[in-house]
Design a protein around this motif. Structure first.
Motif, PDB file in Angstrom:
ATOM      1  N   CYS A  44       5.306   1.816 -29.487  1.00 48.61           N
ATOM      2  CA  CYS A  44       3.885   1.133 -29.350  1.00 48.61           C
ATOM      3  C   CYS A  44       3.542   1.069 -27.874  1.00 48.61           C
ATOM      4  O   CYS A  44       4.503   0.959 -27.113  1.00 48.61           O
ATOM      5  CB  CYS A  44       3.545  -0.131 -30.217  1.00 48.61           C
ATOM      6  SG  CYS A  44       4.368  -1.465 -29.395  1.00 48.61           S
TER       7      CYS A  44
ATOM      8  N   CYS B  98       7.118   1.000 -34.898  1.00 54.03           N
ATOM      9  CA  CYS B  98       7.637   1.091 -33.255  1.00 54.03           C
ATOM     10  C   CYS B  98       9.160   0.991 -33.463  1.00 54.03           C
ATOM     11  O   CYS B  98       9.592   0.086 -34.043  1.00 54.03           O
ATOM     12  CB  CYS B  98       7.049   0.224 -32.594  1.00 54.03           C
ATOM     13  SG  CYS B  98       7.809  -0.150 -30.997  1.00 54.03           S
TER      14      CYS B  98
ATOM     15  N   CYS C 210       9.834  -2.737 -31.525  1.00 51.37           N
ATOM     16  CA  CYS C 210       9.565  -4.129 -32.055  1.00 51.37           C
ATOM     17  C   CYS C 210       9.298  -3.768 -33.434  1.00 51.37           C
ATOM     18  O   CYS C 210       9.221  -4.929 -34.031  1.00 51.37           O
ATOM     19  CB  CYS C 210       8.128  -4.540 -31.219  1.00 51.37           C
ATOM     20  SG  CYS C 210       6.972  -3.413 -31.805  1.00 51.37           S
TER      21      CYS C 210
ATOM     22  N   CYS D 175       5.754  -1.416 -26.025  1.00 56.28           N
ATOM     23  CA  CYS D 175       7.004  -1.237 -25.751  1.00 56.28           C
ATOM     24  C   CYS D 175       7.413  -0.027 -25.104  1.00 56.28           C
ATOM     25  O   CYS D 175       8.495  -0.163 -24.689  1.00 56.28           O
ATOM     26  CB  CYS D 175       7.852  -1.163 -27.166  1.00 56.28           C
ATOM     27  SG  CYS D 175       7.859  -2.652 -28.118  1.00 56.28           S
TER      28      CYS D 175
HETATM   29 ZN   LIG Z   1       6.827  -1.894 -30.117  1.00 58.67          ZN
END
Ligand SMILES: [Zn+2]
Length: 259
Positions: free
Chosen positions: A183, A161, A164, A186
């Motif tokens: 993801c 991602c 993150c 997020c």
């Molecule tokens: Zn993420």
């Protein structure tokens, strides 16, 4: 003025007056160059018929920094890529590659010597690959795009991602402006997102790890072709303004979409 030696691939060749040609050549050592080949159109030309797009040549030319078009002195054929020239299905992706480099690259090594050398190597790899392949030609186009995007310094993250840094799994949203997959935890900002299914993501990750001839060994499904094509298109359109409307790509798509 200096006499220089290098090798290059002709991206474009246009007639100039009655007897000459202006060539756009992507070279190993000088990036994209405009060269004039005097007397190239005559039947007794010392260049023969080799000054055509897709020819890979060893060249000698006169370089003058103040000049936009350099003077070609000698050209010797290294590879004519006969497989590409004999088969229209191969000609289009190969021309699309040349077209894109021509559009993207500033004159001379404007992107820096290292990047320009790396993209020349990539150009040869992809042309050799298309020349020798017998299936999945579209893979070479995607492979070229992914590698070129990285050479030019753009981020293209397909494994973790972009926010993150957790490894992603399954179908994921891609935010082209952030340079990769994001993801669900997020992905909370408004804006356009493209979706890549788990199969397409795995395909692209695998594809970017392959070398030259092996590129044609992966079989994309029809759905994956559509998804991946759309995603890379969006990515290029967002990051590279000059990408819109390449003719070769348009013709090639029309040809592929024909029943
Ligand atoms: Zn993420």
């Amino acid at each position: 003025m200096s006499l220089e030696k290098t090798e290059g691939v002709i991206l474009r060749s246009i007639p100039k007056g009655e007897t000459s040609k202006i060539l756009t050549v992507y070279t190993r050592d000088f990036g994209k160059l405009a060269l004039i080949a005097k007397g190239a159109k005559g039947p007794k030309s010392k260049f023969g018929g080799i000054l055509e797009p897709l020819s890979h040549l060893a060249i000698v030319f006169y370089m003058k920094d103040s000049r936009e078009v350099q003077l070609l002195s000698q050209g010797d054929l290294l590879n004519f890529f006969p497989g590409i020239r004999q088969d229209l299905e191969k000609t289009w992706p190969a021309l699309a590659v040349c077209d894109l480099l021509n559009r993207l690259m500033p004159p001379r090594s404007g992107v820096g010597k290292e990047k320009s050398r790396a993209s020349f190597g990539l150009l040869l790899d992809v042309l050799r690959g298309i020349d020798g392949a017998d299936r999945n030609l579209i893979n070479f186009w995607w492979w070229f795009l992914i590698k070129l995007i990285k050479i030019l310094g753009y981020r293209l993250e397909l494994i973790r991602c972009v926010r993150c840094r957790q490894a992603v799994e399954g179908t994921m949203a891609v935010r082209v402006e952030k340079g990769g997959v994001i993801c669900p935890r997020c992905d909370d900002e408004p804006g356009r997102r493209t979706v890549l299914t788990a199969g397409s993501l795995r395909f692209l990750v695998k594809l970017s790890g392959l070398l030259g001839p092996a590129v044609s060994t992966l079989n994309p499904s029809k759905g994956q072709v559509k998804e991946i094509d759309f995603f890379l298109d969006q990515f290029l359109k967002f990051h590279i303004e000059s990408f819109q409307g390449l003719k070769s790509i348009k013709f090639w798509r029309e040809m592929r979409d024909r029943p």
